[in-house]
Scaffold this active site. Structure first.
Site, mmCIF file in Angstrom:
data_model
loop_
_atom_site.group_PDB
_atom_site.id
_atom_site.type_symbol
_atom_site.label_atom_id
_atom_site.label_comp_id
_atom_site.label_asym_id
_atom_site.label_seq_id
_atom_site.Cartn_x
_atom_site.Cartn_y
_atom_site.Cartn_z
ATOM 1 N N ALA A 100 33.203 47.423 36.796
ATOM 2 C CA ALA A 100 32.902 48.604 35.977
ATOM 3 C C ALA A 100 33.652 49.827 36.511
ATOM 4 C CB ALA A 100 31.393 48.858 35.968
ATOM 5 N N ASP A 154 34.124 39.681 34.383
ATOM 6 C CA ASP A 154 33.451 40.953 34.671
ATOM 7 C C ASP A 154 34.158 42.135 33.999
ATOM 8 O OD1 ASP A 154 31.949 39.306 36.253
ATOM 9 O OD2 ASP A 154 32.153 40.472 38.085
HETATM 10 C C1 MEV Z 1 31.378 37.040 39.446
HETATM 11 O O1 MEV Z 1 30.637 38.034 38.764
HETATM 12 C C2 MEV Z 1 31.216 35.700 38.823
HETATM 13 C C3 MEV Z 1 31.995 34.538 39.425
HETATM 14 O O2 MEV Z 1 31.986 33.525 38.423
HETATM 15 C C4 MEV Z 1 33.416 34.889 39.814
HETATM 16 C C5 MEV Z 1 34.326 35.129 38.618
HETATM 17 O O3 MEV Z 1 34.001 34.766 37.491
HETATM 18 O O4 MEV Z 1 35.413 35.663 38.865
HETATM 19 C C6 MEV Z 1 31.290 33.976 40.654
#
Ligand code: MEV
Length: 333
Positions: free
Chosen positions: A116, A157
């Site tokens: 974010a 993300d």
């Molecule tokens: C991170 O928020 C989630 C994971 O799947 C890593 C990624 O997707 O890059 C663990």
């Protein structure tokens, strides 16, 4: 005048870790936002004020100079430097920027705070130069910053933080947007233990290297759960969502990313009436999530708090990255 940009954190409902290899992951933008203020500089420095976290400094030719706090803190700010510089390079401008970061998203606990902040940085810088970049471009540039922190992130993300809403995400196939009202009965439990996504992703990669066939089948199962989980979510079938969260958590434990504290919160939530509970994000600490009927939610929240953890209801948001010009001096401190 300066620019203010904000971007939301996220909660992964299904598919963390498996999404690094193949999708889908089901992910929801949550109503806790990172805020970045940007103004132009006459030199080529990227100055980052993270004073409310206890450190500030500037990057000159990618070398960090601390103004407040320890020099190693520069590592935490390097992603912002990269996101800002990649954006200026992309726009073909030669400038420096002042960035002031204020975030309501807890750091390093799986709620997408670093993404974010990177998204809000790109959003602020592109607005500062009136570039009118598309959300796809903003997300892609933020991903370059994310890579500095997380090694080889899947991109989930920065994507959800840029677009907001409810998404299913696959690394190669891209994103699908879904409609959902904001009143889903999810609770977040925060162990308050910070951890590194990069290290957790690396530990899963090492396990996969030692056990390729079994890990492939676990990853496929996680993808299957996420696919069915999306259908259950869109049907608002919270009993099935709960079942699938429990299964997903079992597999996340199997790949070694749960902890005693996460297990304790997951089981506490279930014992107090949650229909499902799982860790969310990279694991190794950080947060778990639970789903419960409305009348059980308070009991679940209170039980999590009794375990010396934070607990809050999830408020979903459709608002992705946003930016606007504001008067200098109107920034929250
Ligand atoms: C991170 O928020 C989630 C994971 O799947 C890593 C990624 O997707 O890059 C663990």
């Amino acid at each position: 005048m300066q620019v203010e940009a904000t971007a939301p954190g996220k909660m992964i409902l299904f598919g963390e870790h498996s999404v690094v290899y193949r999708g889908p992951a089901v992910v929801l933008a949550i109503d806790r936002r990172a805020r970045v203020y940007a103004s132009r500089r006459d030199d080529r420095k990227v100055y980052v004020d993270a004073d409310n976290l206890g450190f500030s400094g500037y990057f000159e030719d990618d070398v960090y100079h601390s103004v407040r706090g320890k020099a190693w803190r520069g590592r935490n700010l390097a992603a912002l430097n990269v996101a800002a510089k990649k954006t200026m390079d992309h726009l073909g401008v030669e400038s420096g920027v002042n960035l002031k970061v204020r975030s309501m998203i807890p750091i390093a606990v799986g709620l997408g705070s670093s993404a974010a902040i990177c998204v809000a940085t790109v959003g602020a810088v592109e607005r500062l130069f009136d570039a009118g970049l598309s959300k796809e471009e903003i997300s892609r540039l933020a991903f370059e910053g994310e890579t500095i922190i997380h090694g080889k992130p899947s991109g989930v993300d920065n994507t959800v933080s840029t677009f907001g809403g409810v998404l299913s995400y696959e690394r190669d196939a891209g994103i699908k947007h879904h409609k959902l009202d904001s009143s889903m009965p999810f609770i977040i439990g925060n162990t308050r233990k910070k951890r590194s996504t990069r290290k957790m992703v690396e530990s899963v990669a090492a396990l996969k290297e030692r056990n390729p066939a079994l890990m492939d089948s676990i990853i496929d199962s996680m993808g299957g759960i996420a696919g069915e989980g999306l259908d259950a979510l869109l049907a608002k079938d919270i009993r099935r969502i709960g079942d699938l969260m429990n299964m997903n958590h079992g597999l996340l434990s199997a790949i070694g990313v749960s902890t005693m504290k996460l297990e304790s919160l997951v089981h506490t939530a279930r014992q107090n009436g949650a229909l499902g509970a799982k860790l969310t994000g990279a694991g190794g600490g950080g947060c778990m999530i639970a789903v419960a009927e409305e009348e059980r939610m308070r009991a679940v929240e209170k039980a999590i708090r009794r375990r010396k953890s934070d607990s809050y209801r999830v408020q979903l948001t459709d608002r992705g990255v946003e930016s606007r010009w504001i008067e200098e001096g109107n920034a929250d401190s």
